[in-house]
Write a protein that holds these residues in place. Structure first.
Motif, PDB file in Angstrom:
ATOM      1  N   GLN A  76      42.456  20.170 -28.941  1.00  0.00           N
ATOM      2  CA  GLN A  76      43.542  19.116 -28.426  1.00  0.00           C
ATOM      3  C   GLN A  76      44.535  19.826 -27.496  1.00  0.00           C
ATOM      4  O   GLN A  76      45.097  19.368 -26.768  1.00  0.00           O
ATOM      5  CB  GLN A  76      44.282  18.580 -30.017  1.00  0.00           C
ATOM      6  CG  GLN A  76      43.146  17.914 -30.415  1.00  0.00           C
ATOM      7  CD  GLN A  76      42.712  16.772 -30.042  1.00  0.00           C
ATOM      8  OE1 GLN A  76      43.355  16.229 -28.934  1.00  0.00           O
ATOM      9  NE2 GLN A  76      41.921  16.002 -30.317  1.00  0.00           N
ATOM     10  N   ALA A  83      45.169  19.023 -23.607  1.00  0.00           N
ATOM     11  CA  ALA A  83      46.630  18.550 -23.162  1.00  0.00           C
ATOM     12  C   ALA A  83      46.683  19.377 -21.795  1.00  0.00           C
ATOM     13  O   ALA A  83      47.149  19.109 -20.753  1.00  0.00           O
ATOM     14  CB  ALA A  83      47.493  18.749 -24.094  1.00  0.00           C
ATOM     15  N   ARG A 119      44.396  18.362 -18.938  1.00  0.00           N
ATOM     16  CA  ARG A 119      44.587  17.256 -18.274  1.00  0.00           C
ATOM     17  C   ARG A 119      45.708  17.467 -17.421  1.00  0.00           C
ATOM     18  O   ARG A 119      46.109  17.047 -16.259  1.00  0.00           O
ATOM     19  CB  ARG A 119      45.010  16.415 -19.254  1.00  0.00           C
ATOM     20  CG  ARG A 119      45.216  15.013 -19.042  1.00  0.00           C
ATOM     21  CD  ARG A 119      45.631  13.977 -20.291  1.00  0.00           C
ATOM     22  NE  ARG A 119      45.756  12.612 -19.466  1.00  0.00           N
ATOM     23  CZ  ARG A 119      45.775  11.629 -20.549  1.00  0.00           C
ATOM     24  NH1 ARG A 119      46.010  11.864 -21.608  1.00  0.00           N
ATOM     25  NH2 ARG A 119      45.911  10.453 -19.823  1.00  0.00           N
ATOM     26  N   CYS A 123      39.858  10.774 -18.976  1.00  0.00           N
ATOM     27  CA  CYS A 123      41.001  11.054 -20.139  1.00  0.00           C
ATOM     28  C   CYS A 123      41.766   9.966 -20.683  1.00  0.00           C
ATOM     29  O   CYS A 123      41.923   9.695 -21.955  1.00  0.00           O
ATOM     30  CB  CYS A 123      41.994  12.185 -19.329  1.00  0.00           C
ATOM     31  SG  CYS A 123      41.511  13.817 -19.080  1.00  0.00           S
ATOM     32  N   GLU A 124      41.986   8.982 -19.753  1.00  0.00           N
ATOM     33  CA  GLU A 124      42.697   7.759 -20.206  1.00  0.00           C
ATOM     34  C   GLU A 124      41.654   6.992 -21.003  1.00  0.00           C
ATOM     35  O   GLU A 124      41.846   6.218 -22.184  1.00  0.00           O
ATOM     36  CB  GLU A 124      43.011   6.774 -18.992  1.00  0.00           C
ATOM     37  CG  GLU A 124      43.779   5.535 -19.438  1.00  0.00           C
ATOM     38  CD  GLU A 124      44.519   4.996 -18.230  1.00  0.00           C
ATOM     39  OE1 GLU A 124      44.881   3.770 -18.327  1.00  0.00           O
ATOM     40  OE2 GLU A 124      44.442   5.833 -17.294  1.00  0.00           O
ATOM     41  N   HIS A 175      39.286   8.252 -23.083  1.00  0.00           N
ATOM     42  CA  HIS A 175      39.371   8.735 -24.391  1.00  0.00           C
ATOM     43  C   HIS A 175      40.505   8.415 -25.173  1.00  0.00           C
ATOM     44  O   HIS A 175      40.195   8.252 -26.321  1.00  0.00           O
ATOM     45  CB  HIS A 175      39.534  10.256 -24.212  1.00  0.00           C
ATOM     46  CG  HIS A 175      39.541  11.404 -25.421  1.00  0.00           C
ATOM     47  ND1 HIS A 175      38.493  11.320 -26.055  1.00  0.00           N
ATOM     48  CD2 HIS A 175      40.483  11.889 -25.956  1.00  0.00           C
ATOM     49  CE1 HIS A 175      38.892  12.121 -27.095  1.00  0.00           C
ATOM     50  NE2 HIS A 175      39.988  12.442 -27.183  1.00  0.00           N
ATOM     51  N   GLU A 176      41.737   8.478 -24.553  1.00  0.00           N
ATOM     52  CA  GLU A 176      42.912   8.047 -25.295  1.00  0.00           C
ATOM     53  C   GLU A 176      43.060   6.774 -25.843  1.00  0.00           C
ATOM     54  O   GLU A 176      43.283   6.566 -26.900  1.00  0.00           O
ATOM     55  CB  GLU A 176      44.187   8.474 -24.471  1.00  0.00           C
ATOM     56  CG  GLU A 176      44.378  10.023 -24.572  1.00  0.00           C
ATOM     57  CD  GLU A 176      45.901  10.363 -24.000  1.00  0.00           C
ATOM     58  OE1 GLU A 176      46.398   9.625 -23.563  1.00  0.00           O
ATOM     59  OE2 GLU A 176      46.327  11.448 -24.563  1.00  0.00           O
ATOM     60  N   LYS A 177      42.798   5.834 -24.807  1.00  0.00           N
ATOM     61  CA  LYS A 177      43.046   4.196 -25.060  1.00  0.00           C
ATOM     62  C   LYS A 177      41.651   3.660 -25.637  1.00  0.00           C
ATOM     63  O   LYS A 177      41.883   2.629 -26.049  1.00  0.00           O
ATOM     64  CB  LYS A 177      43.330   3.638 -23.871  1.00  0.00           C
ATOM     65  CG  LYS A 177      44.719   4.220 -23.210  1.00  0.00           C
ATOM     66  CD  LYS A 177      45.078   3.231 -22.002  1.00  0.00           C
ATOM     67  CE  LYS A 177      46.623   3.499 -21.542  1.00  0.00           C
ATOM     68  NZ  LYS A 177      46.769   2.855 -20.385  1.00  0.00           N
ATOM     69  N   LEU A 212      40.102   7.052 -29.353  1.00  0.00           N
ATOM     70  CA  LEU A 212      41.363   7.594 -30.429  1.00  0.00           C
ATOM     71  C   LEU A 212      42.107   6.266 -30.864  1.00  0.00           C
ATOM     72  O   LEU A 212      42.183   5.972 -32.089  1.00  0.00           O
ATOM     73  CB  LEU A 212      42.122   8.316 -29.360  1.00  0.00           C
ATOM     74  CG  LEU A 212      41.904   9.772 -29.302  1.00  0.00           C
ATOM     75  CD1 LEU A 212      43.079  10.561 -28.739  1.00  0.00           C
ATOM     76  CD2 LEU A 212      41.502  10.618 -30.431  1.00  0.00           C
ATOM     77  N   HIS A 213      42.064   5.340 -29.832  1.00  0.00           N
ATOM     78  CA  HIS A 213      42.611   3.915 -30.173  1.00  0.00           C
ATOM     79  C   HIS A 213      41.962   3.214 -31.248  1.00  0.00           C
ATOM     80  O   HIS A 213      42.561   2.685 -32.274  1.00  0.00           O
ATOM     81  CB  HIS A 213      42.981   3.154 -28.964  1.00  0.00           C
ATOM     82  CG  HIS A 213      43.895   1.914 -29.192  1.00  0.00           C
ATOM     83  ND1 HIS A 213      45.097   1.762 -29.776  1.00  0.00           N
ATOM     84  CD2 HIS A 213      43.437   0.481 -29.200  1.00  0.00           C
ATOM     85  CE1 HIS A 213      45.545   0.612 -29.985  1.00  0.00           C
ATOM     86  NE2 HIS A 213      44.495  -0.093 -29.580  1.00  0.00           N
ATOM     87  N   GLN A 224      42.313   4.910 -34.832  1.00  0.00           N
ATOM     88  CA  GLN A 224      43.337   4.661 -35.528  1.00  0.00           C
ATOM     89  C   GLN A 224      43.624   3.101 -35.840  1.00  0.00           C
ATOM     90  O   GLN A 224      43.783   3.252 -37.048  1.00  0.00           O
ATOM     91  CB  GLN A 224      44.538   4.673 -34.430  1.00  0.00           C
ATOM     92  CG  GLN A 224      44.800   6.422 -34.053  1.00  0.00           C
ATOM     93  CD  GLN A 224      45.581   6.610 -32.834  1.00  0.00           C
ATOM     94  OE1 GLN A 224      46.364   5.470 -32.138  1.00  0.00           O
ATOM     95  NE2 GLN A 224      45.925   7.975 -32.537  1.00  0.00           N
ATOM     96  N   ASN A 260      34.487  10.360 -31.635  1.00  0.00           N
ATOM     97  CA  ASN A 260      35.599  11.443 -30.809  1.00  0.00           C
ATOM     98  C   ASN A 260      35.362  12.541 -30.629  1.00  0.00           C
ATOM     99  O   ASN A 260      35.986  13.102 -29.653  1.00  0.00           O
ATOM    100  CB  ASN A 260      36.775  11.154 -31.964  1.00  0.00           C
ATOM    101  CG  ASN A 260      38.138  12.008 -31.486  1.00  0.00           C
ATOM    102  OD1 ASN A 260      38.519  11.753 -30.217  1.00  0.00           O
ATOM    103  ND2 ASN A 260      38.722  12.706 -32.566  1.00  0.00           N
TER     104      ASN A 260
END
Length: 460
Positions: free
Chosen positions: A211, A215, A218, A327-328, A330-332, A335-336, A339, A385
């Protein structure tokens, strides 16, 4: 992800890699990772995995030359065809690797792009240029052609994409139903996670501080993108100035020629200077050839810099943008969803506790079944993930493999400037002797122009 020493592999990762290599030896080099789509005949080789150093499948060892050598694809406009309401733009797409040439419309690119995202959601899929707007002019159409060319070349040189059936279909299938063929080939096998042998063990190969590395990488790519964006803008302005300079030089020469071709009679009070004016007009008339040549040299330099400098900068920017988009996603995306699944799981647990206190056995049984399903879904999301991070790590290495493109771009820019100034300097030197008759004084003696140093000595 890159730029630091790799953490040592865990024992589990070493064992997984050894098991994978042993399995590959037993299966042979042609073992299929992807199930054959039902109802369609498989006509292309099975996909092969990315080139990996032995012992750690996470690391790649591609050079820029190896990536560029995978294929070179040309995208050219063909004459517009009129439909019932609008004209349709078609492109001739030619692949050096497949020795193929096919016709494609923009919508074919759209379907191809969608299938790439469907099969490879955790890889860098470059964005497509925008759709045609009403009243689109030639400049827009040409800009989109260049963008489509950059897109297909990035895809054709991307290791997993380059060995996939979808790419070969798009570059070589000459039938009229290419969109349906693309959809059939992609939708029958699922995404990369479902057919990659390492997908469920990706976590074993990731460094402990993945992680932190993600970061840092990125942020680095974001900074590189911002700098290259500014470089591209300046390169565009430099090339545009060269083309504008060409237009100005051409008009300058035409105006000199027009002045030399003026047929207005000389007034009687200027009769003493008639011979001077006649000689001057004759000299001015002949200068248009040199100025046209200067304009041509300037235009060539501008177009060469558009092709060799601006387009290469745009290519690299497209790659960097695709990394930012990944990357976006992956996060949105991954990961979203993970969660949200955890939040839903906690709600189910509280509902089951409430039902147990209320002594509602049927509700408890139903909730238990739903909780088991949710736990399985969460486990799958966790695996996805880790696989997404695994792919991100590899994609970061591909971005860094493209970084030496910077030296190619700078070399092209320097060579263009040297060649352009050299050629224009030669024309200016050829032009200078033709100016002698322009500097004849009243007595007929030549009055040559002063040097800049002599001009500086004159009073203001």
């Amino acid at each position: 992800m890159t730029g630091r020493a790799m953490d040592p592999l865990t024992p589990a990762a070493v064992a997984a890699a050894a098991e994978l290599e042993a399995g590959e030896e037993e299966a042979g080099p042609l073992a299929a990772d992807v199930p054959t789509p039902r109802g369609t005949e498989q006509t292309v080789p099975e996909p092969t995995r990315m080139q990996m150093p032995q012992g750690n499948p996470l690391l790649l060892s591609y050079t820029l030359q190896e990536l560029l050598a995978r294929d070179t694809v040309q995208v050219e406009l063909i004459p517009e065809k009129k439909g019932l309401f609008l004209k349709h733009v078609e492109y001739e797409v030619s692949s050096q690797r497949f020795q193929s040439s096919v016709y494609r419309r923009y919508n074919d690119f759209v379907v191809f792009h969608e299938m790439l995202l469907h099969k490879f959601p955790y890889r860098m899929v470059p964005a497509l240029p925008p759709k045609r707007m009403l009243g689109a002019d030639r400049e827009f159409i040409e800009a989109r052609r260049r963008a489509l060319k950059r897109f297909i070349n990035l895809v054709a040189r991307h290791p997993p994409f380059s060995e996939d059936v979808v790419l070969k279909l798009f570059l070589s299938f000459s039938g009229s139903d290419v969109q349906n063929r693309l959809k059939e080939s992609a939708q029958c096998v699922g995404d990369e996670f479902l057919h990659c042998k390492l997908a469920t063990r990706a976590k074993d190969f990731l460094p402990a501080d993945i992680q932190v590395q993600f970061a840092a990488s990125r942020e680095l790519i974001r900074n590189i993108y911002n700098s290259f964006y500014k470089l591209r803008d300046r390169a565009e302005r430099i090339a545009s100035r060269a083309i504008d300079n060409a237009a100005d030089l051409l008009i300058f020469g035409k105006e000199l020629s027009a002045l030399g071709s003026d047929t207005t009679p000389l007034p009687s009070w200027a009769a003493l200077s008639s011979s001077t004016w006649g000689s001057l007009k004759q000299a001015l008339k002949g200068l248009s050839v040199e100025f046209a040549l200067l304009a041509d040299k300037a235009a060539q330099q501008g177009k060469q810099e558009e092709s060799d400098v601006v387009e290469k900068l745009n290519l690299f920017l497209d790659l960097l943008q695709s990394y930012k988009d990944l990357c976006e996603r992956h996060e949105k995306g991954v990961l979203h969803k993970h969660q949200r699944a955890l939040h839903k799981y906690s709600l189910m647990k509280r509902q089951m506790m409430s039902a147990a206190h209320s002594r509602e056995p049927e509700s408890v049984e139903q909730l238990e079944s739903r909780i088991v399903e949710q736990e399985n879904a969460i486990q799958t999301m966790e695996l996805r993930n880790h696989f997404s991070l695994y792919c991100l790590h590899q994609e970061t290495q591909l971005v860094h493999a493209y970084l030496p493109l910077t030296s190619h771009i700078l070399g092209a820019f320097v060579n263009s400037q040297i060649q352009g100034h050299k050629e224009m300097s030669q024309v200016w030197n050829d032009l200078k002797p033709k100016l002698h008759c322009l500097f004849a004084g009243p007595s007929g003696a030549l009055t040559l122009p002063r040097s800049p140093q002599e001009d500086s000595l004159l009073p203001c």
